[in-house]
Motif scaffolding. Structure first.
Motif, short mmCIF file in Angstrom:
data_model
loop_
_atom_site.label_atom_id
_atom_site.label_comp_id
_atom_site.label_asym_id
_atom_site.label_seq_id
_atom_site.Cartn_x
_atom_site.Cartn_y
_atom_site.Cartn_z
N ASP A 87 0.87 -1.17 0.00
CA ASP A 87 0.00 0.00 0.00
C ASP A 87 0.91 1.23 0.00
OD1 ASP A 87 -1.66 2.19 0.66
OD2 ASP A 87 -2.92 0.98 1.98
N PRO A 88 0.83 2.08 -1.04
CA PRO A 88 1.76 3.22 -1.08
C PRO A 88 1.66 4.11 0.16
CG PRO A 88 -0.06 3.53 -2.63
CD PRO A 88 -0.12 2.10 -2.16
N ALA A 89 0.48 4.24 0.74
CA ALA A 89 0.31 5.09 1.92
C ALA A 89 1.09 4.57 3.12
CB ALA A 89 -1.17 5.20 2.28
N ILE A 103 5.90 1.04 -10.02
CA ILE A 103 4.48 0.65 -10.03
C ILE A 103 3.50 1.76 -9.69
CG2 ILE A 103 5.05 -1.76 -9.54
CD1 ILE A 103 4.24 -1.28 -6.63
N PHE A 104 3.94 2.83 -9.05
CA PHE A 104 3.02 3.88 -8.61
C PHE A 104 3.35 5.24 -9.22
CE2 PHE A 104 2.79 1.18 -4.57
CZ PHE A 104 1.61 0.57 -4.97
N ARG A 105 2.35 6.13 -9.21
CA ARG A 105 2.53 7.52 -9.65
C ARG A 105 1.77 8.45 -8.72
NH1 ARG A 105 1.56 8.13 -16.04
NH2 ARG A 105 2.60 10.13 -15.58
N TYR A 236 2.19 9.39 -1.17
CA TYR A 236 1.11 10.19 -1.74
C TYR A 236 0.75 9.74 -3.15
CZ TYR A 236 1.83 13.08 2.35
OH TYR A 236 1.94 13.50 3.65
N SER A 237 1.14 8.52 -3.50
CA SER A 237 0.76 7.95 -4.79
C SER A 237 -0.75 7.71 -4.84
CB SER A 237 1.50 6.63 -5.03
OG SER A 237 2.89 6.83 -5.05
N ASP A 251 -2.84 -3.69 1.15
CA ASP A 251 -1.42 -3.77 1.42
C ASP A 251 -0.76 -4.97 0.75
OD1 ASP A 251 0.67 -2.41 2.54
OD2 ASP A 251 0.50 -3.31 4.53
N VAL A 252 -1.55 -5.92 0.28
CA VAL A 252 -0.98 -7.07 -0.43
C VAL A 252 -1.45 -7.15 -1.88
CG1 VAL A 252 -0.61 -8.45 1.65
CG2 VAL A 252 -2.79 -8.60 0.46
#
Length: 600
Positions: A87-89, A103-105, A236-237, A251-252
């Motif tokens: 989980d990006p957060a 993987i994230f933006r 913050y993604s 988260d998974v």
């Protein structure tokens, strides 16, 4: 940001260009010279400079092509630690930095050139933000063509959701800058939206506004000139609004928006990344999608990954590690090897490795001073690779922070790098605590175990009764981040998120932030520190704020002493001969995963 040393922030100075050489790092090919070509504080100073804000043009994709790059193949990744969060957060440790870039933006990102120069640009947004009202209002406009891995367009509703979910109680490990700027300092921000957006509640439009599908507006009570920098952080993604945000379970199984997505993830074993076909390079100013994917396996100690990559056989030719460094005892062998020495990337990291002292349990400063004087800094540096792994620290702000004071050394660690056991013993006796039991936690990695032996010996000589407690590396920061962790001393690494002490002192030493998962690992509760943080934050001119942060740093180190500075961290990494596009990333402070390709 938390450093990955155990297990797991301005940024790195020199860049190691790929194509098989370390021309810009000072680490030359052809070993055997015996010359120390490790990074120095002069290299680190480059990353202490203010990072400029880019334009709309700077924020427009595609990214500049990497010379010689072509598509195809799978990069093999050897990692020591499993990913403890997807989980990006919840991502706020250095070993997740490279993963997050793949993987994230988010709304903004750092864009880097081949000389290591960074610019803050728009990522999902068309630029780094439009500021008004003296910095109290920031407006972001989303790009066209941005999508999640399932093809769903990313809208302002998703951005609002991503910010608001960080208020929820289950988010414990991520950054808190934006939440605090919007809704209050310390942990009080959670009161503004205690359940996040999950029960239909939202922050009022006077705080966070989404007037249409492509516009996001932040409203702050105080000017926040550093918002574009904060929004570059992985935490913050963007996360999709709706059913695919499964709260704890996210988260998974996250939904990706970067060039790659998960094909599989087996905690403790490995993960596979494959191309995200809904990622559009025309919207992305800094990422590439040259390789087909990444085959990642865990449980590779530094010794193992070093041997594999040094051998350069089979799959190791296509191999890297996101964060594993050259194993310290093998550094000379690697540097002396004609082949391996051409396949190195090094840089100065923004972290200070420090021995935290739990002030809920160690209340007498004389005891904390005794621990500090007793610490065998030089021995610890040797265990971590000598001059290629770090250098003895005198304070708690790294050489990469604006205003760094070379030679600052109130506890004489530079003059007495192996410690002063007799001075420590005298302080302990004066405090009436000779023979005091000290619960010392360390992680179960090869390097930490070696450190534990020399630290135990040094503290024993100073008159402490050391009780060692080994902790699983994969959950190190979760365990250390508990307010009631039952421990006396434990080491962590923290570095700035961008070149400013405001990203080190407030998160690490403001007592109002104390909660499970927070970075105030020593549990510092000092009114003067909190008052000074509030005062300095109101100084909008960074050049005027910098000396004020340094004054506060002096107070923290000399008058409070919550953590013994141990060493400033450097990175030395090895990679396979078939991997191209290698350079040092001055944002993640490891090799740059965004430019990788396989030569054949």
């Amino acid at each position: 940001m938390k450093n990955a040393l155990s297990p797991r922030r301005a940024r790195a100075a020199l860049v190691a260009l790929a194509a098989g050489s370390l021309a810009l790092t000072g680490c030359s090919a052809g070993g055997g010279s015996g010359k120390d070509t490790s990074q120095t504080d002069k290299d680190a100073a480059a990353q202490a400079k203010t990072v400029p804000i880019g334009t709309v043009t700077d924020s427009t994709g595609p990214a500049v092509e990497v010379k010689g790059a072509h598509k195809g193949g799978t990069v093999r990744v050897y990692q020591r630690d499993s990913f403890n969060h997807l989980d990006p957060a919840q991502m706020y440790v250095s070993d997740l930095g490279d993963l997050s870039k793949l993987i994230f933006r988010g709304l903004t990102t750092f864009k880097q050139d081949d000389k290591g120069n960074k610019t803050v640009v728009g990522d999902l947004a068309t630029d780094a933000g439009q500021m008004s009202d003296g910095g109290k209002t920031w407006k972001y406009t989303l790009k066209d063509g941005i999508k999640f891995e399932d093809g769903k367009p990313i809208t302002s509703k998703d951005i609002r959701h991503s910010i608001e979910r960080m208020y929820a109680k289950f988010i414990t490990d991520g950054p808190t800058y934006v939440q605090q700027w919007l809704s209050g300092s310390g942990s009080t921000y959670r009161k503004a939206l205690p359940d996040g957006p999950y029960k239909g509640d939202h922050l009022p439009n006077s705080v966070l506004e989404t007037p249409d599908a492509k516009t996001v507006v932040f409203h702050f009570k105080q000017p926040q000139s550093q918002l574009p920098y904060a929004l570059t952080i992985a935490g913050y993604s963007v996360v999709p609004d709706g059913a695919k945000d499964t709260k704890d379970s996210y988260d998974v199984k996250p939904v990706c928006a970067g060039p790659y997505k998960f094909a599989s993830f087996k905690p403790g074993k490995g993960a596979k990344l494959v191309r995200n076909t809904h990622w559009d390079p025309k919207t992305d100013p800094m990422r590439h999608q040259y390789v087909d994917g990444f085959d990642i396996s865990f449980n590779h100690q530094y010794s193992d990954s070093t041997k594999r990559l040094m051998s350069d056989q089979g799959e190791a030719k296509n191999g890297i590690s996101f964060t594993n460094a050259v194993e310290p005892t093998q550094t000379k062998q690697v540097l002396d090897d004609p082949s391996a020495s051409k396949r190195l990337v090094q840089g100065y990291q923004p972290y200070v490795w420090q021995m935290n002292m739990n002030m809920d349990r160690i209340k007498d400063k004389r005891i904390r001073d005794a621990i500090t004087y007793a610490m065998p800094n030089a021995q610890i540096v040797r265990i971590n690779g000598g001059s290629y792994g770090g250098e003895v620290a005198g304070g708690l702000l790294a050489p990469t922070v604006a205003g760094y004071e070379k030679g600052y050394d109130p506890y004489g660690k530079l003059k007495h790098p192996n410690g002063e056991p007799e001075k420590a013993k005298a302080l302990l006796k004066k405090a009436g605590k000779s023979g005091m039991k000290l619960v010392y936690a360390y992680s179960n990695t090869e390097i930490r175990q070696k450190e534990a032996a020399v630290i135990e010996d040094a503290l024993d000589k100073a008159g402490f009764n050391v009780q060692k407690k080994e902790i699983d590396a994969a959950s190190w920061y979760e365990q250390m981040g508990k307010v009631k962790n039952g421990l006396d001393i434990y080491m962590t690494g923290w570095g700035q998120d961008w070149p400013d002490a405001s990203t080190v002192i407030p998160p690490s030493y403001d007592g109002r932030t104390i909660q499970n998962g927070d970075a105030n690992y020593s549990h510092v509760r000092d009114q003067h520190i909190s008052d000074e943080i509030d005062r300095i934050k109101k100084i909008s001119d960074a050049k005027k704020a910098t000396p004020e942060w340094q004054k506060l740093h002096h107070y923290i180190v000399e008058k409070v002493n919550p953590a013994a500075p141990v060493f400033y961290i450097k990175s030395l990494q090895l990679y396979g001969s078939n991997v191209g596009g290698i350079r040092y990333n001055t944002d993640t402070n490891y090799l740059d995963v965004n430019t990788l390709y396989l030569k054949k």
